[in-house]
Scaffold this motif. Sequence first.
Motif, PDB file in Angstrom:
ATOM      1  N   VAL A   1       0.826  -1.215   0.000  1.00 12.64           N
ATOM      2  CA  VAL A   1       0.000   0.000   0.000  1.00 12.64           C
ATOM      3  C   VAL A   1       0.857   1.261   0.000  1.00 12.64           C
ATOM      4  CG1 VAL A   1      -2.035  -1.010   1.105  1.00 12.64           C
ATOM      5  CG2 VAL A   1      -0.245   0.034   2.510  1.00 12.64           C
TER       6      VAL A   1
ATOM      7  N   PRO B   1       1.133   3.497  -3.869  1.00 10.52           N
ATOM      8  CA  PRO B   1       0.357   4.665  -4.331  1.00 10.52           C
ATOM      9  C   PRO B   1       0.734   5.944  -3.586  1.00 10.52           C
ATOM     10  CG  PRO B   1      -1.048   3.063  -3.198  1.00 10.52           C
ATOM     11  CD  PRO B   1       0.265   2.390  -3.446  1.00 10.52           C
ATOM     12  N   TYR B   2       1.052   5.832  -2.296  1.00  9.80           N
ATOM     13  CA  TYR B   2       1.450   7.017  -1.533  1.00  9.80           C
ATOM     14  C   TYR B   2       2.709   7.644  -2.119  1.00  9.80           C
ATOM     15  CZ  TYR B   2      -1.976   6.208   2.167  1.00  9.80           C
ATOM     16  OH  TYR B   2      -3.143   6.067   2.859  1.00  9.80           O
TER      17      TYR B   2
ATOM     18  N   PHE C   1      -5.931   6.644   1.368  1.00  8.84           N
ATOM     19  CA  PHE C   1      -5.143   7.222   0.285  1.00  8.84           C
ATOM     20  C   PHE C   1      -6.035   8.022  -0.653  1.00  8.84           C
ATOM     21  CE2 PHE C   1      -3.905   6.889  -4.187  1.00  8.84           C
ATOM     22  CZ  PHE C   1      -2.720   7.598  -4.158  1.00  8.84           C
ATOM     23  N   TRP C   2      -7.143   7.401  -1.074  1.00  8.01           N
ATOM     24  CA  TRP C   2      -8.014   8.093  -2.022  1.00  8.01           C
ATOM     25  C   TRP C   2      -8.685   9.291  -1.396  1.00  8.01           C
ATOM     26  CZ3 TRP C   2      -6.986   7.549  -6.797  1.00  8.01           C
ATOM     27  CH2 TRP C   2      -6.460   6.335  -7.288  1.00  8.01           C
TER      28      TRP C   2
ATOM     29  N   LYS D   1      -6.854  -2.346   3.669  1.00 12.56           N
ATOM     30  CA  LYS D   1      -8.019  -1.715   3.032  1.00 12.56           C
ATOM     31  C   LYS D   1      -8.205  -0.292   3.532  1.00 12.56           C
ATOM     32  CE  LYS D   1     -11.104  -5.361   1.532  1.00 12.56           C
ATOM     33  NZ  LYS D   1     -11.622  -6.498   2.300  1.00 12.56           N
TER      34      LYS D   1
ATOM     35  N   LEU E   1      -5.639   1.965   1.998  1.00 14.33           N
ATOM     36  CA  LEU E   1      -5.927   2.290   0.602  1.00 14.33           C
ATOM     37  C   LEU E   1      -7.094   3.285   0.502  1.00 14.33           C
ATOM     38  CD1 LEU E   1      -4.420   1.361  -1.848  1.00 14.33           C
ATOM     39  CD2 LEU E   1      -6.224  -0.323  -2.294  1.00 14.33           C
TER      40      LEU E   1
END
Lengths: 141, 460
Positions: B8, B11-12, B91-92, B85, B88
Amino acid sequence: MSGTFTKAMARNVFYGGTVFFFLLFIALTFDTMQGLPKSDNRAAITPAVAAGKHVWETRNCLGCHTLLGEGAYYAPELGNVYKRRGPEFIKAWIQSMPSNTPGRRQMPQFNLTDKELDDLVEFLKYTSEINTQNWPPNIEG
Amino acid sequence: MKYKSQAVAMPYFIAAIGLFVGQILFGLVLGLQYVVGDFLFPSIPFNIARMVHTNLLIVWLLFGFMGSAYYLVPEEAETELYSPKLALGLFWIFLAAGALTILGYLFVDYNTLASATGNDILATMGREFLEQPLLTKIGIVVVALAFLFNISMTMLKGRKTVINIVLLLGLWGLAVFFLFSFYNPTNLVMDKFYWWWVVHLWVEGVWELIMAALLAFVLIKVTGVDREVIEKWLYVIITLALVTGIIGTGHHYFWIGTPAYWQWWGSIFSALEPIPFFAMTVFAFNMVNRRRREHPNRAAVLWALGTGVMAFLGAGVWGFLHTLAPVNYYTHGSQITAAHGHMAFYGAYVMVVITIMSYAMPILRGRQANSNKAQVIEMWSFWIMTISMVFITLFLTGAGILQVWLQRVSEDPMPFMMVQDQIALFYWMRLWSGVGFAVGLVLYVVSFFIKGKEPEAVAA
């Protein structure tokens, strides 16, 4: 680092030192809060000053100017602008922006009402009378 | 990677790099506006561009810190992340909130944005670095708490290493001190006093814990030096950081309406603030010299060493330059401050985040290290960005010395704008150095797309 200074000792020094100096900082903060009424010009805070600070913040003035030396360094210091220019000049200046001189730094037109202009000037007057230990060195800021 | 959930972090890191590119673009806009004053006016006035520049920096560093934590905490705790989860999802949420805020700055009048987002209920906006709308600030707190919950639970169910404990202390401190951003009294002196509890106690306090922990982690991995040794160093460094840095806050309390005694407290303690940064430099070089293995990721080692040196120069030396009250009386709020700010942020926080990304990204992409060719490009980007930043800092320092002299020291002080015209040459040279920095950043991004054979590890 030799074997006599162990990790456990390093850890204890960290926690002990941090707690000690944080408590010292709290004590100094407490003392500062006691002493502030003598230097922070709070007696001059009126509803107009409060409204003026709100105008100052919501136009993001600090994005170009400094106030008591803090902010951006693109445009003049305004902590002492009341003393440097006086109330009428400040209002006329804000109203006449932008200059639109090609290549020169431009200040936006904020379309402030007369009351907002007066409030802002009151805020700058109050700020100019805070005891800043004689900073800035001269009137130019 | 050792644990699946570490993924995970990726994406960061990608978001961090993307926002970093945005930050530098706006930096170039600002640099140009310093010399061509009406550039992009009135569509993007200077104050808006500056807010975007600084806020993007803060947001991408936070992305970097969070990504680092998601990568590092499971590996140190030797267990999967408590909830990938949640990580993530956050993140969004954080990316959307960050993007909306930046778009709001750019496309909505700031005053309108303020009234539309509850600033009339609780006024927190319009203060340097804390310009975010109330809703964004609340969002930051919510995301930070959920993030801290996630990584704290991970640590609690696994091994509690010193690196994890220090990193978590730093991250919790970050969240706690951010709460002062909601306190904005009308009394300007108190407003400024507690504003520093966010800004100073972040960058010269708890962020140093984060930085030291990240550096220690990478050094363990790339040098193979005994954990006991590194952890002892870590404690010593963070002790020095907080013992000097907490009272060192006083160097911001010289001229803002606070009692005069802060000139003593602030000068003495902040004069000691370079020591932890110097210790970090010695630490990094010492550990690399005592390495037990040649890690194939030489770029990561270079970034780790560079962080030590540049943090010491930018935060330590350039901070000391103007921290003593009699000096600061003349330099306060001048281009000297800007010079220090640029090199300190780059040397300490930008570089430490790049260090861990440089170490972790190849692993997240399924290899020990990038190909030789990719590493060479990455190391070129290191040198170009770092040398450019040195020049940005030197030119701003030159501008600052002249500014201070003409406006504050000379017998016939000149008005601010007249001085700015006099020192325009330095602003031009700063701008060109900034272009150099942007070239380095482009190379850095390019290095991610260069393929080739993975280099092999060799024993020292």
